[in-house]
Design a protein around this motif. Structure first.
Motif, PDB file in Angstrom:
ATOM      1  N   ASN A 165       0.828  -1.218   0.000  1.00  0.00           N
ATOM      2  CA  ASN A 165       0.000   0.000   0.000  1.00  0.00           C
ATOM      3  C   ASN A 165       0.861   1.266   0.000  1.00  0.00           C
ATOM      4  O   ASN A 165       0.564   2.253   0.669  1.00  0.00           O
ATOM      5  CB  ASN A 165      -0.947   0.012   1.214  1.00  0.00           C
ATOM      6  CG  ASN A 165      -1.989  -1.083   1.141  1.00  0.00           C
ATOM      7  OD1 ASN A 165      -2.564  -1.318   0.080  1.00  0.00           O
ATOM      8  ND2 ASN A 165      -2.213  -1.756   2.250  1.00  0.00           N
ATOM      9  N   GLN A 166       1.937   1.192  -0.756  1.00  0.00           N
ATOM     10  CA  GLN A 166       2.891   2.290  -0.809  1.00  0.00           C
ATOM     11  C   GLN A 166       2.721   3.090  -2.095  1.00  0.00           C
ATOM     12  O   GLN A 166       2.704   2.532  -3.192  1.00  0.00           O
ATOM     13  CB  GLN A 166       4.331   1.744  -0.730  1.00  0.00           C
ATOM     14  CG  GLN A 166       5.409   2.800  -0.877  1.00  0.00           C
ATOM     15  CD  GLN A 166       5.323   3.852   0.212  1.00  0.00           C
ATOM     16  OE1 GLN A 166       5.380   3.540   1.399  1.00  0.00           O
ATOM     17  NE2 GLN A 166       5.181   5.115  -0.184  1.00  0.00           N
ATOM     18  N   THR A 167       2.576   4.380  -1.964  1.00  0.00           N
ATOM     19  CA  THR A 167       2.441   5.255  -3.124  1.00  0.00           C
ATOM     20  C   THR A 167       3.813   5.685  -3.623  1.00  0.00           C
ATOM     21  O   THR A 167       4.838   5.483  -2.957  1.00  0.00           O
ATOM     22  CB  THR A 167       1.610   6.492  -2.786  1.00  0.00           C
ATOM     23  OG1 THR A 167       2.266   7.202  -1.727  1.00  0.00           O
ATOM     24  CG2 THR A 167       0.213   6.088  -2.351  1.00  0.00           C
ATOM     25  N   TRP A 168       3.824   6.325  -4.786  1.00  0.00           N
ATOM     26  CA  TRP A 168       5.045   6.848  -5.362  1.00  0.00           C
ATOM     27  C   TRP A 168       4.697   8.037  -6.242  1.00  0.00           C
ATOM     28  O   TRP A 168       3.531   8.348  -6.450  1.00  0.00           O
ATOM     29  CB  TRP A 168       5.780   5.771  -6.150  1.00  0.00           C
ATOM     30  CG  TRP A 168       5.027   5.271  -7.373  1.00  0.00           C
ATOM     31  CD1 TRP A 168       5.072   5.796  -8.628  1.00  0.00           C
ATOM     32  CD2 TRP A 168       4.138   4.158  -7.437  1.00  0.00           C
ATOM     33  NE1 TRP A 168       4.254   5.076  -9.485  1.00  0.00           N
ATOM     34  CE2 TRP A 168       3.673   4.058  -8.773  1.00  0.00           C
ATOM     35  CE3 TRP A 168       3.673   3.219  -6.499  1.00  0.00           C
ATOM     36  CZ2 TRP A 168       2.779   3.080  -9.191  1.00  0.00           C
ATOM     37  CZ3 TRP A 168       2.781   2.239  -6.915  1.00  0.00           C
ATOM     38  CH2 TRP A 168       2.344   2.171  -8.248  1.00  0.00           C
ATOM     39  N   ARG A 169       5.703   8.674  -6.768  1.00  0.00           N
ATOM     40  CA  ARG A 169       5.529   9.826  -7.632  1.00  0.00           C
ATOM     41  C   ARG A 169       5.764   9.424  -9.087  1.00  0.00           C
ATOM     42  O   ARG A 169       6.602   8.570  -9.376  1.00  0.00           O
ATOM     43  CB  ARG A 169       6.530  10.930  -7.259  1.00  0.00           C
ATOM     44  CG  ARG A 169       6.403  11.426  -5.828  1.00  0.00           C
ATOM     45  CD  ARG A 169       5.248  12.360  -5.650  1.00  0.00           C
ATOM     46  NE  ARG A 169       5.430  13.591  -6.426  1.00  0.00           N
ATOM     47  CZ  ARG A 169       4.552  14.563  -6.496  1.00  0.00           C
ATOM     48  NH1 ARG A 169       3.400  14.478  -5.846  1.00  0.00           N
ATOM     49  NH2 ARG A 169       4.797  15.649  -7.215  1.00  0.00           N
TER      50      ARG A 169
END
Length: 327
Positions: A179-183
């Protein structure tokens, strides 16, 4: 030092290493390094995102800002050189001996395709290495500094690529599980750049044909790296017989004829570069007429000029190389 841009790949690398750092057998001491290139409007938001990642994991955060304006040469090459200089400086500040980057299997596949299309020799087709020592010029060290420690640790800096055999699809799946976001960097979709065009139009077809195409590319690069080392060893042996003279070098033509074509071509390329010729102007196709002339039985003198600088004179018994510059 973990190089983190904020994109999916580097975020996954940081997540993975942070997870391993907590295990006693790894004993990892991590820091996060971010380079702000100031090329996109959203770049400052990327930097803030990476800083938050570091803070959330209680890791030291290092940031470097580079100015690519008024710099000579290709923009991507300039950015790469300054980025490694910046990462090396951050690594020295943290007293790190390794800089980890997030290059993955699909990056390796893209690299091999690009170098194949550019006509690279076996040396270029080795692709990206799992690990390599940073050259002094990449580590921001004054020319002449060695590995003795006089350079403040830069000479011992090692670039490592832990994800090089990992397909990007697995990276994205891992981030989803965490559940990790990124750019997202929209410039990666600029298909005027060869790498982006390959990524959009070619890699999906290759993955459709062979889902593990990226991993196969990494295995091929590893194999070619071993073959490349064997070739370099053969060139080293041949180079020992070269006679160095003022302003040039001389090879015995009979000895040169006995070499395999790939060894002779590699030897000529190395010697011409030592004489000041530009490496990117000395591909296999460029050297092929010279190699053919050396191996034939014609006795008359023939001259070969190279646009990158340098001249070869094939005579009956010798090959003479000089640093003559051709406009």
């Amino acid at each position: 030092l973990v190089a983190v841009s904020g994109g999916a790949d580097s975020v996954a690398l940081l997540e993975s290493l942070a997870l391993l750092a907590g295990r006693s057998q790894w004993q990892l001491n991590l820091a996060v390094g971010h380079v702000q290139h100031h090329l996109r409007d959203e770049a400052e938001a990327d930097a803030a995102f990476v800083q938050q990642l570091a803070m959330a994991r209680e890791l030291p955060y290092f940031r470097a800002d580079i100015d690519l304006r008024d710099q000579p040469g290709n923009l991507e090459s300039r950015a790469r050189r300054l980025r490694y200089d910046a990462l090396a400086a951050m690594a020295r500040a943290f007293d790190a001996v390794h800089i980890a980057t997030a290059h993955h299997a699909d990056d390796q596949l893209e690299t091999l395709l690009m170098r194949m299309l550019r006509g690279s020799s076996i040396t270029g087709l080795r692709g990206m290495a799992w690990r390599r020592r940073l050259a002094d010029s990449e580590a921001g060290v004054t020319a002449g500094a060695g590995d003795s420690g006089d350079s403040g640790g830069a000479g011992r800096l090692m670039l490592i690529r832990p994800l090089l055999a990992t397909p990007r699809q697995e990276i994205l799946r891992y981030l989803g599980e965490q559940n990790q976001t990124w750019r997202e960097d929209h410039t990666n979709r600029d298909v005027s750049r060869m790498r982006a065009r390959l990524r959009r139009d070619v890699l999906p077809v290759l993955h459709e044909l062979k889902p593990d195409a990226g991993r196969r590319a990494t295995e091929l690069a590893d194999h070619l790296a071993q073959a490349g080392r064997t070739l370099v060893d053969a060139i080293d042996v041949a180079a020992d017989r070269v006679i160095h003279i003022a302003g040039g070098m001389t090879l015995d033509r009979t000895d040169a004829r006995m070499l395999r074509g790939v060894v002779l071509s590699g030897l000529l390329r190395r010697l011409m570069i030592q004489l000041g010729a530009k490496a990117d102007r000395l591909g296999t196709r460029t050297l092929r007429p010279l190699v053919k002339a050396i191996r034939d039985t014609t006795g008359g003198a023939r001259s070969f000029d190279f646009s990158g600088g340098g001249r070869a004179m094939v005579r009956r018994d010798t090959i003479e190389l000089s640093a003559a510059t051709v406009d």
